[in-house]
Scaffold this motif. Structure first.
Motif, PDB file in Angstrom:
ATOM      1  N   MET A   1     109.613 -21.635  57.540  1.00  0.00           N
ATOM      2  CA  MET A   1     108.674 -21.184  56.548  1.00  0.00           C
ATOM      3  C   MET A   1     108.101 -19.813  56.904  1.00  0.00           C
ATOM      4  N   THR A   2     108.201 -19.450  58.168  1.00  0.00           N
ATOM      5  CA  THR A   2     107.789 -18.105  58.574  1.00  0.00           C
ATOM      6  C   THR A   2     108.658 -17.065  57.879  1.00  0.00           C
ATOM      7  N   ILE A   3     109.931 -17.345  57.774  1.00  0.00           N
ATOM      8  CA  ILE A   3     110.848 -16.409  57.115  1.00  0.00           C
ATOM      9  C   ILE A   3     110.503 -16.290  55.638  1.00  0.00           C
ATOM     10  N   VAL A   4     110.121 -17.389  55.006  1.00  0.00           N
ATOM     11  CA  VAL A   4     109.702 -17.346  53.596  1.00  0.00           C
ATOM     12  C   VAL A   4     108.508 -16.409  53.453  1.00  0.00           C
ATOM     13  N   GLY A   5     107.541 -16.540  54.361  1.00  0.00           N
ATOM     14  CA  GLY A   5     106.368 -15.668  54.323  1.00  0.00           C
ATOM     15  C   GLY A   5     106.734 -14.206  54.476  1.00  0.00           C
ATOM     16  N   GLU A   6     107.678 -13.932  55.368  1.00  0.00           N
ATOM     17  CA  GLU A   6     108.115 -12.547  55.554  1.00  0.00           C
ATOM     18  C   GLU A   6     108.783 -11.997  54.305  1.00  0.00           C
ATOM     19  N   ILE A   7     109.581 -12.827  53.641  1.00  0.00           N
ATOM     20  CA  ILE A   7     110.252 -12.390  52.407  1.00  0.00           C
ATOM     21  C   ILE A   7     109.224 -12.127  51.314  1.00  0.00           C
ATOM     22  N   ILE A   8     108.250 -13.007  51.187  1.00  0.00           N
ATOM     23  CA  ILE A   8     107.201 -12.826  50.169  1.00  0.00           C
ATOM     24  C   ILE A   8     106.381 -11.581  50.471  1.00  0.00           C
ATOM     25  N   ASP A   9     106.001 -11.396  51.739  1.00  0.00           N
ATOM     26  CA  ASP A   9     105.233 -10.202  52.103  1.00  0.00           C
ATOM     27  C   ASP A   9     106.020  -8.925  51.817  1.00  0.00           C
ATOM     28  N   LEU A  10     107.310  -8.935  52.136  1.00  0.00           N
ATOM     29  CA  LEU A  10     108.147  -7.764  51.866  1.00  0.00           C
ATOM     30  C   LEU A  10     108.219  -7.479  50.375  1.00  0.00           C
ATOM     31  N   ASN A  11     108.413  -8.512  49.577  1.00  0.00           N
ATOM     32  CA  ASN A  11     108.492  -8.326  48.131  1.00  0.00           C
ATOM     33  C   ASN A  11     107.177  -7.778  47.584  1.00  0.00           C
ATOM     34  N   HIS A  12     106.051  -8.321  48.039  1.00  0.00           N
ATOM     35  CA  HIS A  12     104.754  -7.816  47.579  1.00  0.00           C
ATOM     36  C   HIS A  12     104.549  -6.367  48.008  1.00  0.00           C
ATOM     37  N   ALA A  13     104.925  -6.042  49.239  1.00  0.00           N
ATOM     38  CA  ALA A  13     104.750  -4.670  49.723  1.00  0.00           C
ATOM     39  C   ALA A  13     105.616  -3.695  48.931  1.00  0.00           C
ATOM     40  N   LYS A  14     106.861  -4.074  48.662  1.00  0.00           N
ATOM     41  CA  LYS A  14     107.755  -3.182  47.912  1.00  0.00           C
ATOM     42  C   LYS A  14     107.267  -2.952  46.491  1.00  0.00           C
ATOM     43  N   ASN A  15     106.611  -3.937  45.917  1.00  0.00           N
ATOM     44  CA  ASN A  15     106.151  -3.825  44.531  1.00  0.00           C
ATOM     45  C   ASN A  15     104.686  -3.415  44.418  1.00  0.00           C
ATOM     46  N   HIS A  16     104.053  -3.099  45.543  1.00  0.00           N
ATOM     47  CA  HIS A  16     102.665  -2.670  45.531  1.00  0.00           C
ATOM     48  C   HIS A  16     102.578  -1.277  44.907  1.00  0.00           C
ATOM     49  N   PRO A  17     101.602  -1.047  44.030  1.00  0.00           N
ATOM     50  CA  PRO A  17     101.546   0.257  43.351  1.00  0.00           C
ATOM     51  C   PRO A  17     101.308   1.441  44.287  1.00  0.00           C
ATOM     52  N   LEU A  18     100.623   1.247  45.411  1.00  0.00           N
ATOM     53  CA  LEU A  18     100.373   2.359  46.322  1.00  0.00           C
ATOM     54  C   LEU A  18     101.319   2.390  47.507  1.00  0.00           C
ATOM     55  N   LEU A  19     101.745   1.226  47.965  1.00  0.00           N
ATOM     56  CA  LEU A  19     102.549   1.157  49.183  1.00  0.00           C
ATOM     57  C   LEU A  19     104.010   0.838  48.924  1.00  0.00           C
ATOM     58  N   GLY A  20     104.380   0.660  47.689  1.00  0.00           N
ATOM     59  CA  GLY A  20     105.713   0.197  47.341  1.00  0.00           C
ATOM     60  C   GLY A  20     106.789   1.248  47.393  1.00  0.00           C
ATOM     61  N   LEU A  21     107.886   0.980  46.678  1.00  0.00           N
ATOM     62  CA  LEU A  21     109.057   1.860  46.690  1.00  0.00           C
ATOM     63  C   LEU A  21     108.736   3.270  46.214  1.00  0.00           C
ATOM     64  N   ALA A  22     107.807   3.405  45.273  1.00  0.00           N
ATOM     65  CA  ALA A  22     107.486   4.731  44.756  1.00  0.00           C
ATOM     66  C   ALA A  22     106.946   5.631  45.860  1.00  0.00           C
ATOM     67  N   ARG A  23     106.195   5.070  46.791  1.00  0.00           N
ATOM     68  CA  ARG A  23     105.607   5.881  47.857  1.00  0.00           C
ATOM     69  C   ARG A  23     106.445   5.872  49.126  1.00  0.00           C
ATOM     70  N   GLN A  24     106.939   4.721  49.519  1.00  0.00           N
ATOM     71  CA  GLN A  24     107.641   4.595  50.789  1.00  0.00           C
ATOM     72  C   GLN A  24     109.129   4.925  50.676  1.00  0.00           C
ATOM     73  N   GLY A  25     109.738   4.594  49.551  1.00  0.00           N
ATOM     74  CA  GLY A  25     111.173   4.778  49.396  1.00  0.00           C
ATOM     75  C   GLY A  25     111.919   3.563  49.914  1.00  0.00           C
ATOM     76  N   PRO A  26     113.113   3.300  49.360  1.00  0.00           N
ATOM     77  CA  PRO A  26     113.864   2.110  49.750  1.00  0.00           C
ATOM     78  C   PRO A  26     114.312   2.119  51.204  1.00  0.00           C
ATOM     79  N   GLU A  27     114.466   3.310  51.817  1.00  0.00           N
ATOM     80  CA  GLU A  27     114.943   3.376  53.199  1.00  0.00           C
ATOM     81  C   GLU A  27     113.927   2.798  54.166  1.00  0.00           C
ATOM     82  N   SER A  28     112.637   2.970  53.868  1.00  0.00           N
ATOM     83  CA  SER A  28     111.612   2.534  54.811  1.00  0.00           C
ATOM     84  C   SER A  28     111.541   1.020  54.939  1.00  0.00           C
ATOM     85  N   TRP A  29     112.015   0.298  53.957  1.00  0.00           N
ATOM     86  CA  TRP A  29     111.983  -1.161  54.019  1.00  0.00           C
ATOM     87  C   TRP A  29     113.259  -1.723  54.640  1.00  0.00           C
TER      88      TRP A  29
END
Length: 146
Positions: A1-29
């Motif tokens: 279930m730790t891995i599930v949490g990591e996947i959810i956190d990654l998805n939320h971070a990538k889709n975050h309006p300030l910290l997501g793909l628009a700011r970080q870019g796909p390479e950073s994830w």
């Protein structure tokens, strides 16, 4: 279930309006995704080891009646299914609208191919679960519609 949490956190971070793909870019994830993939592969590769530890060399149960062997096979089938679903959640898209829009040509990407392979493997695991788990055979999959 730790891995599930990591996947959810990654998805939320990538889709975050300030910290997501628009700011970080796909390479950073990529490093985060690679680590989650490593963990998933380690878990998937540990399943045959678990099965071998609970079986004797001749394929018979290590201890107790054949019920234990059946239980081990059910555990492996359920764990395999969950692992492939986690692969799908990591590589796939969670929003059906963006999936069908396909503005980023995801359907023609290697990630899509990987997701489809894991979907097939997850379906195979469900087939094994239905063969092995007597409780699943008694339960109607559409209980609310019967």
């Amino acid at each position: 279930m730790t891995i599930v949490g990591e996947i959810i956190d990654l998805n939320h971070a990538k889709n975050h309006p300030l910290l997501g793909l628009a700011r970080q870019g796909p390479e950073s994830w990529g490093t985060v995704e690679a680590e989650i993939l490593r963990q998933l592969n380690l878990y998937l590769n540990s399943l045959p080891v678990f099965e071998a530890a609970h079986s004797s060399p001749d394929g018979l149960p290590a201890r107790g009646p054949s019920q234990e062997s059946l239980h081990t096979k059910m555990v492996i089938a359920y764990a395999t299914h969950v692992t492939h679903v986690l692969f799908i959640l990591l590589a796939g898209k969670w929003d059906p609208v963006s999936l069908f829009d396909d503005r980023d040509s995801w359907i023609s990407s290697p990630s899509f191919t990987s997701t489809m392979q894991h979907a097939i493997s997850a379906a195979d695991a469900v087939s094994q679960i239905l063969e092995l788990d007597p409780e699943m055979r008694r339960v109607s999959p559409m209980a609310y519609f019967t």
